[in-house]
Design an enzyme around this catalytic site. Structure first.
Site, short mmCIF file in Angstrom:
data_model
loop_
_atom_site.label_atom_id
_atom_site.label_comp_id
_atom_site.label_asym_id
_atom_site.label_seq_id
_atom_site.Cartn_x
_atom_site.Cartn_y
_atom_site.Cartn_z
N LYS A 42 0.88 -1.30 0.15
CA LYS A 42 -0.07 -0.04 -0.02
C LYS A 42 1.04 1.38 -0.11
O LYS A 42 1.99 1.45 0.68
CB LYS A 42 -0.88 0.09 1.24
CG LYS A 42 -1.66 1.43 1.64
CD LYS A 42 -2.81 1.46 0.69
CE LYS A 42 -3.76 2.56 0.80
NZ LYS A 42 -4.48 2.97 -0.38
N ILE A 68 -10.13 5.49 -0.62
CA ILE A 68 -9.29 5.49 0.58
C ILE A 68 -8.49 6.76 1.37
O ILE A 68 -8.45 7.08 2.48
CB ILE A 68 -8.41 4.19 0.66
CG1 ILE A 68 -9.14 3.11 0.19
CG2 ILE A 68 -7.82 3.90 1.95
CD1 ILE A 68 -10.13 2.49 0.92
N GLY A 69 -7.95 7.44 0.32
CA GLY A 69 -7.31 8.81 0.79
C GLY A 69 -5.91 8.36 1.27
O GLY A 69 -5.63 9.17 2.18
N LEU A 70 -5.23 7.40 1.03
CA LEU A 70 -3.86 7.03 1.21
C LEU A 70 -3.78 6.72 2.60
O LEU A 70 -2.84 7.31 3.48
CB LEU A 70 -2.91 7.96 0.82
CG LEU A 70 -2.82 8.17 -0.88
CD1 LEU A 70 -1.88 9.22 -1.21
CD2 LEU A 70 -2.24 6.96 -1.36
N CYS A 130 -2.51 8.74 -7.23
CA CYS A 130 -3.60 8.55 -6.46
C CYS A 130 -4.79 9.64 -6.65
O CYS A 130 -4.62 10.85 -6.80
CB CYS A 130 -3.36 8.80 -4.91
SG CYS A 130 -4.83 8.62 -3.90
N ILE A 193 -2.19 0.83 -15.08
CA ILE A 193 -2.41 2.18 -14.62
C ILE A 193 -3.11 2.20 -13.40
O ILE A 193 -3.57 1.04 -12.61
CB ILE A 193 -3.76 2.82 -15.54
CG1 ILE A 193 -4.77 1.60 -15.52
CG2 ILE A 193 -3.33 2.90 -16.94
CD1 ILE A 193 -6.17 2.07 -16.25
N THR A 195 -6.17 3.89 -10.94
CA THR A 195 -7.51 3.66 -10.99
C THR A 195 -8.22 4.93 -11.84
O THR A 195 -7.34 5.99 -11.83
CB THR A 195 -8.24 3.62 -9.74
OG1 THR A 195 -7.89 4.65 -8.94
CG2 THR A 195 -8.14 2.42 -9.03
N GLY A 251 -4.72 -3.37 -14.20
CA GLY A 251 -5.79 -2.74 -14.77
C GLY A 251 -6.84 -4.10 -15.18
O GLY A 251 -6.89 -4.36 -16.09
O1 DOR Z 1 -7.33 4.16 -6.39
C1 DOR Z 1 -6.41 4.55 -5.53
N1 DOR Z 1 -6.83 4.55 -4.22
N2 DOR Z 1 -5.35 4.74 -5.90
C2 DOR Z 1 -4.43 5.00 -5.38
O2 DOR Z 1 -3.32 5.42 -5.62
C3 DOR Z 1 -4.61 5.22 -3.78
C4 DOR Z 1 -5.79 4.63 -3.27
C5 DOR Z 1 -5.97 5.32 -1.94
O3 DOR Z 1 -5.65 5.42 -1.10
O4 DOR Z 1 -7.10 6.09 -2.05
#
Ligand code: DOR
Length: 313
Positions: A42, A68-70, A130, A193, A195, A251
């Protein structure tokens, strides 16, 4: 089925996709994570991040939307808890690094590469793409200059022998332009890629399902988008418009046949993400399916089919 990823030999082309198997412990109950070519973590930021509000996942007929927002414990806890564990089970690890500024990306990479577990690090994947950043926040991978800056600063912290991959976004007008920018900054490979930005409306409330409104779409719906991105960038490499480096495809891969599609478009390693939520063995299983498919075709080396869809005839 071994692959050479910018000088690092991996016994298999199969990887997890960042964020889809946390940091490996749960997956390891079902399948040995050291069987993968590499385990991709992650994305990790410098400090602890609580992430976006809930709900932050939505399922659709064709894939999954996440916001999720990392979220994560920060790099120090990641190194001591997660990287140490992955090192102890013999996994090859691709550490996905993130940041809110270019220097934060670099500080995360520095901490990981100077940690006592750096020998487990097969590559650094720089997550500039992200989609779930603060409102109107900077998605670095949508801007060539920002992408270049992040990769330039990270490069200074990553020792020789550890390749640096840039993870690109499909939400750009010209992905080749972003690829050119990160390659100028010294990226050794490209992951395509991340998302695709989407919104799901709750059918009862008629309001966005996700607290953050937008989220990143993954799963089967985005496979043709991944194939398109890999295709365009590989075509640019083959024409000499940009330098040739390894492409890691991601993907909507669920089967060996899906993986082979990305390989034919130009990928020499494959990440499996969303499919692992239903089947934690998916990244390893897809590798077995891919190997069986190649054997049926009488192909002995994966490299012989990488980008084959571009050949005339
Ligand atoms: O789809 C995603 N969600 N891509 C990311 O790079 C980070 C992740 C997230 O943590 O929101």
């Amino acid at each position: 089925m071994s692959v050479d990823l910018a000088g690092v030999r991996l016994p298999s082309p199969m990887m997890t996709a960042s964020g889809c198997a946390a940091n490996g412990r749960e997956m390891h109950r079902f399948v040995d994570v050291a069987e993968l070519g590499a385990f991709v973590t992650k994305s990790v930021k410098l400090g602890a991040v609580s992430g976006r509000g809930t709900p932050r996942m939505a399922e659709t007929d064709s894939g999954m939307l996440n916001s999720i927002g990392l979220q994560g414990p920060g790099v120090q806890a990641f190194v001591e808890r997660d990287l140490a564990w992955l090192h102890s089970v013999g996994a090859r690890v691709v550490v996905s690094v993130a940041g809110s500024t270019a220097s934060e990306f670099a500080a995360v990479a520095r901490t990981v590469c100077r940690s006592p577990y750096a020998s487990a690090v097969a590559a650094i994947e720089v997550n500039i793409s992200c989609p779930n950043v603060a409102n109107r926040g900077l998605v670095f991978a949508c801007d060539p200059a920002s992408s270049h800056k992040v990769l330039t600063l990270v490069r200074e912290e990553v020792p020789r022998g550890i390749p640096m991959l840039a993870k690109l976004s499909p939400d750009v007008t010209d992905i080749t332009e972003i690829a050119a920018a990160v390659l100028r900054a010294g990226a050794h490979g490209l992951t395509m890629i991340n998302t695709l930005l989407g919104v799901v409306i709750d059918p009862v409330r008629l309001r966005p399902h996700l607290a953050g409104t937008t989220g990143g779409l993954s799963g089967p719906a985005i496979r043709p988008v991944a194939v398109r991105a890999i295709w365009q960038v590989t075509a640019a490499m083959r024409d000499g418009r940009i330098p040739t480096v390894p492409v890691v495809g991601a993907g909507g891969v669920r089967t060996g046949a899906d993986a082979l599609e990305l390989v034919a478009a130009g990928a020499s390693a494959i990440q499996v993400g969303t499919a692992a939520f239903n089947d934690p063995t998916a990244p390893v299983r897809v590798g077995h399916e891919l190997a069986a498919d190649l054997e049926r075709r009488g192909i002995t080396r994966l490299a012989d089919v990488v980008g084959i869809a571009h050949d005339g005839g």
